[in-house]
Design an enzyme around this catalytic site. Structure first.
Site, PDB file in Angstrom:
ATOM      1  N   SER A 218       0.805  -1.228   0.000  1.00  0.00           N
ATOM      2  CA  SER A 218       0.000   0.000   0.000  1.00  0.00           C
ATOM      3  C   SER A 218       0.834   1.271   0.000  1.00  0.00           C
ATOM      4  O   SER A 218       0.427   2.281  -0.585  1.00  0.00           O
ATOM      5  CB  SER A 218      -0.972   0.004   1.184  1.00  0.00           C
ATOM      6  OG  SER A 218      -0.275  -0.182   2.394  1.00  0.00           O
ATOM      7  N   HIS A 273       1.288   4.869   4.362  1.00  0.00           N
ATOM      8  CA  HIS A 273       0.443   5.483   3.339  1.00  0.00           C
ATOM      9  C   HIS A 273       0.864   6.929   3.070  1.00  0.00           C
ATOM     10  O   HIS A 273       1.027   7.336   1.916  1.00  0.00           O
ATOM     11  CB  HIS A 273      -1.025   5.443   3.777  1.00  0.00           C
ATOM     12  CG  HIS A 273      -1.577   4.059   3.887  1.00  0.00           C
ATOM     13  ND1 HIS A 273      -2.786   3.779   4.487  1.00  0.00           N
ATOM     14  CD2 HIS A 273      -1.079   2.864   3.464  1.00  0.00           C
ATOM     15  CE1 HIS A 273      -3.014   2.481   4.425  1.00  0.00           C
ATOM     16  NE2 HIS A 273      -1.989   1.897   3.818  1.00  0.00           N
TER      17      HIS A 273
END
Length: 458
Positions: A218, A273
């Site tokens: 991610s 992230h």
């Protein structure tokens, strides 16, 4: 769907967020429809209305063949602005198809992730509920291990996932967006963007919380999303306004929703992230090139070298605090690393103790042999985890200090009690045996304290 001489009737289910579709029927005058936009088997049609708010119809057909037949029956009226936008979009996609028709690297990265996950499942990590300790062995980004010298985990963690849901969501997003982004940047620059964003995400994850066991693609994917956003927003890249709006809105929605969800729920590494996103924005700006033959024909080595050098410098700057943590952070990392090692060591010590007791009860060894084996074989197995925990330099102000002290009482108590038993047998001293019993009771009390502390942390 029915298209008559004067009207357009449509029947179907209207999508509703987080709920079942609602069956509806609508009828529109045919001359009220204009600016028909078709993308594959999907349509977006504007509707003239007396209302101030613009009205439009969006629907999809079962096949492209049906869509082609329907398009021929719909009004061809277009406003000048719409016609210009459609022409620009068509030119953009033609340039993209001509300059970068394929996206092989995206599919290769997805294949690598799937192969690694399959190997992990075969290795017993777990398909749905992954064992975090086993995921560590496959290369997750666990602070005490990574910052303890296993820096390769910053890279390997990008290909390791916690269960099938985790990898399915990441690979879906990568497949949906990665191909387009690879075609925009080119395969080589796409690799630089992906790897840099993934490494930056891993580092920010450690800076954010070095005690988290982090893994997944991610961080790199957020970097790709950042690269896409900066590419379409840069006027130099000559991206049509409609394409800019489409990708700007979708990327901002993706980033906003995922960051909000990450802050609202535990177990999601928003550090990775955010780190990946910021890295992708920066590297994407440096690597992006206009989508035309002249720009793509140039080697532009200097720009790639500048981007690579800037990325290496940024990673180096982030690496410094990771290699030089504060005394408090270093103590916590030592303790967490010790906890990882002590679990298996504790099991080995307990098993060794039980096996020796079983041999004594079965009469397989004499009392003297029992005492000697306690001292030479069993006691050192309790000494090892005790020394691991004691080596962590924690102060009374550290959050893990109470747990460390309880573990030292437990491990030290087990070690001392067995040592006293061996000495009591050797010297035939009942007083030493009573001391051994007291040490055993204290170790049991310490174990209860450990369970209480761990329960309170959950």
């Amino acid at each position: 769907m029915q298209i008559g001489e004067t009207d357009f009737q449509i029947y179907g289910k209207r999508r509703r967020p987080f709920w079942f579709g609602l069956q509806e029927k609508h009828c529109f005058p045919l001359d009220a429809l204009f600016n028909v936009a078709r993308d594959g088997n999907s349509f977006h049609i504007m509707v003239r209305s007396d209302r101030e708010k613009k009205q439009f119809i969006k629907f999809s057909t079962n096949s492209r063949l049906d869509a082609g037949e329907i398009e021929n029956l719909l009004p061809s009226e277009q406003t000048p602005e719409f016609a210009k936008a459609r022409l620009e979009e068509s030119d953009f996609h033609q340039r993209l198809d001509r300059l970068s028709p394929r996206a092989p690297v995206t599919l290769i990265i997805i294949a690598i992730n799937l192969i690694v996950f399959a190997a992990m499942c075969i290795g017993g990590v777990g398909v749905f509920d992954a064992d975090s300790n086993l995921v560590m062995k496959w290369g997750s980004n666990y602070g005490p291990m990574t910052m303890g010298g296993q820096w390769w985990r910053l890279f390997t963690s990008m290909f390791v996932h916690f269960g099938i849901i985790h990898i399915a969501l990441n690979m879906f997003v990568l497949f949906q967006n990665g191909r387009m982004i690879e075609r925009l940047f080119g395969s080589f620059r796409f690799i630089l963007l992906y790897v840099f964003a993934g490494l930056a995400g891993s580092m920010v994850s450690l800076l954010w919380n070095p005690e988290v066991n982090s893994a997944g693609a991610s961080g790199a994917i957020f970097g790709l999303i950042g690269g896409l956003l900066v590419f379409v927003l840069n006027p130099r890249n000559r991206v049509p306004k409609a394409v800019v709006q489409e990708h700007r809105n979708s990327t901002l929605l993706f980033v906003g929703y995922n960051l909000f969800y990450g802050f609202a729920h535990t177990g999601i590494d928003n550090g990775a992230h955010i780190g990946g996103l910021v890295a992708g924005l920066a590297m994407g700006f440096l690597l992006a090139r206009p989508l035309d033959l002249e720009s793509r024909a140039k080697s532009d080595v200097n720009r790639v070298l500048m981007a690579t050098g800037s990325g290496a410098l940024a990673l180096g700057l982030m690496m410094w605090p990771l290699k030089n943590p504060s005394a408090t952070t270093e103590g916590d990392l030592q303790f967490r690393s010790a906890l990882t090692a002590v679990g298996p060591q504790n099991v080995i010590a307990i098993n060794a103790t039980n096996r020796l007791n079983d041999k004594a009860r079965a009469g397989a060894i004499s009392t003297k042999e029992f005492a000697a084996e306690l001292e030479t074989d069993v006691v050192p197995k309790w000494e090892l985890p005790y020394n691991e925990i004691a080596a962590a330099k924690l102060g009374p102000q550290d959050s893990n200090y109470p747990l460390q002290q309880a573990m030292l009482r437990y491990l030290g108590g087990r070690r001392n009690s067995l040592r006293l038993v061996a000495e009591a047998i050797d010297k035939n001293d009942d007083r030493l045996m009573q001391q051994a019993e007291e040490e055993t009771k204290d170790a049991a009390a310490a174990l209860a304290d450990i369970q209480t502390i761990n329960h309170a942390k959950k």
